[in-house]
Design a protein around this motif. Structure first.
Motif, PDB file in Angstrom:
ATOM      1  N   ALA A  54     -26.710 -36.251  14.256  1.00 10.42           N
ATOM      2  CA  ALA A  54     -26.905 -34.811  14.047  1.00 10.42           C
ATOM      3  C   ALA A  54     -27.159 -34.097  15.370  1.00 10.42           C
ATOM      4  CB  ALA A  54     -28.059 -34.569  13.079  1.00 10.42           C
ATOM      5  N   LEU A  55     -28.007 -34.670  16.214  1.00 11.28           N
ATOM      6  CA  LEU A  55     -28.330 -34.004  17.475  1.00 11.28           C
ATOM      7  C   LEU A  55     -27.100 -33.824  18.354  1.00 11.28           C
ATOM      8  CD1 LEU A  55     -31.736 -35.706  18.378  1.00 11.28           C
ATOM      9  CD2 LEU A  55     -31.388 -33.305  17.787  1.00 11.28           C
ATOM     10  N   ARG A  56     -26.169 -34.786  18.327  1.00 12.75           N
ATOM     11  CA  ARG A  56     -24.994 -34.681  19.187  1.00 12.75           C
ATOM     12  C   ARG A  56     -23.773 -34.120  18.451  1.00 12.75           C
ATOM     13  NH1 ARG A  56     -25.334 -40.709  19.434  1.00 12.75           N
ATOM     14  NH2 ARG A  56     -24.045 -41.541  17.748  1.00 12.75           N
ATOM     15  N   SER A  57     -23.948 -33.613  17.231  1.00  9.77           N
ATOM     16  CA  SER A  57     -22.840 -33.095  16.414  1.00  9.77           C
ATOM     17  C   SER A  57     -21.780 -34.166  16.188  1.00  9.77           C
ATOM     18  CB  SER A  57     -22.203 -31.861  17.073  1.00  9.77           C
ATOM     19  OG  SER A  57     -23.065 -30.752  17.017  1.00  9.77           O
ATOM     20  N   GLY A  58     -22.234 -35.376  15.942  1.00  6.70           N
ATOM     21  CA  GLY A  58     -21.316 -36.492  15.797  1.00  6.70           C
ATOM     22  C   GLY A  58     -20.528 -36.498  14.506  1.00  6.70           C
TER      23      GLY A  58
END
Length: 361
Positions: A54-58
């Motif tokens: 989620a943090l890296r928009s994976g």
């Protein structure tokens, strides 16, 4: 305690760069209070691989700012007049990866009505980076407080310490639920691909459900000793054990794949299944799509499927089983103030096997 007595503050990610240890601590606005809600003073929050995605928009664009964390345990400080489940101020409770479904709004859909809220097709809000039906964003557990609709809040059994309960709410549920669905129990042989945060729970719950044999599967042999201590009966290191695919051909009834890589040897893994066996994929790859091994499936009459988290009923079941069987996840507690370093360490594969952030109240 009134809503004016505490602030909602937490670690906020503002861009994909936040996964590199760049989250910032600040205040955020929770969802607008509704009488079905519960406010929780967070004591513990598990750190899940999904947080990194989620943090890296994976898995697609994240709606920044985002406060991750969906393995939340804490103490209830506010309860709405229409809250479910007999929850009271002072109860120790938990919240998993889902914060809302269509329940309570114009009647439940078929999935919600059958206890499969995790598959609700009308409305699905994650505990973080989601949108509630009132239009407000959801914020997760790397924080001091959390507000969640009561239907998705579960009580924690007294015999399970909070730090151990936290990672069960997502990591435990994600493995327990498909094991139960696929008939794990006496007479069954189970393979767990990936000995990590999810995989170590897979071993623990497969044994707790009574599987005759549990085989841990990893690329390297460096986790062999850990897997056996967790309860695995056998271990396969696919990069090191020659002839493993032939040796274990048609030997497993159930396989859980916890790895998130499109590069895994899926055809060989399906080859480990007995006729009619099931491989369930849990990891969602960032690096591409999984190719369906049609021939291997056809020649075994095997099934390839997927599973996501657990609904509230599943979580209550697994907590009861964990209390009964005295399941002990392997955890390392970290202060909440060290959240940035913790996600870096998780990304570097240092966790053995779940980090849990602890608020120092």
């Amino acid at each position: 305690m009134s809503s004016q007595d505490y602030k909602f503050e937490g670690w906020m990610g503002d861009s994909p760069a936040s996964v590199n240890g760049a989250m910032e601590w600040r205040e955020f606005k929770p969802k607008e209070w509704e009488e079905t809600d519960v406010d929780i003073k967070i004591t513990h929050c598990g750190v899940c691989g999904s947080d990194l995605h989620a943090l890296r928009s994976g898995w697609g664009p994240t709606n920044y700012p985002c406060c991750v964390g969906h393995e939340i345990v804490g103490i209830v400080v506010r309860v709405g007049s229409k809250a479910e489940g007999g929850i009271k101020i002072g109860d120790r409770v938990g919240v998993g990866a889902q914060g809302e479904s269509c329940l309570g709004r114009k009647g439940p859909c078929e999935d919600c009505a059958s206890g499969n809220e995790r598959y609700c097709g009308r409305h699905w809000a994650g505990t973080y980076d989601g949108v509630f039906m009132n239009g407000d964003k959801s914020y997760g557990g790397y924080a001091l407080y959390n507000r969640t609709p009561s239907h998705f809040v579960v009580k924690i059994p007294d015999s399970i310490p909070s730090a151990e309960a936290a990672p069960m709410l997502c990591g435990g549920a994600t493995t327990y639920t498909p094991l139960k669905r696929d008939g794990c129990g006496p007479g069954k042989s189970v393979g767990i691909i990936g000995v990590g945060g999810l995989g170590h729970f897979g071993i623990l719950f497969a044994k707790a459900l009574g599987a005759d044999k549990v085989v841990a599967i990893s690329r390297k042999g460096n986790k062999r000793e850990d897997a056996l201590k967790l309860g695995a009966d056998e271990y396969i290191a696919t990069d090191e054990d020659e002839g493993w695919a032939e040796k274990y051909n048609r030997s497993l009834d159930i396989i859980l794949s916890t790895v998130s890589s499109a590069k895994m040897p899926l055809t060989q893994y399906v080859g480990l299944l007995k006729v009619g066996g099931t491989l369930t994929q849990l990891g969602n790859p960032d690096d591409g799509k999984l190719a369906i091994p049609a021939g291997a499936l056809i020649l075994r009459g095997a099934k390839l499927g997927g599973s996501v988290i657990g609904s509230p009923g599943d979580i209550r079941e697994l907590l009861a089983l964990a209390a009964e069987k005295k399941i002990k996840p392997w955890i390392e507690e970290r202060p909440m103030k060290d959240a940035n370093q913790t996600i870096l360490d998780l990304n570097d594969g240092k966790a053995r096997y779940r980090y849990v952030l602890v608020n120092e109240w």
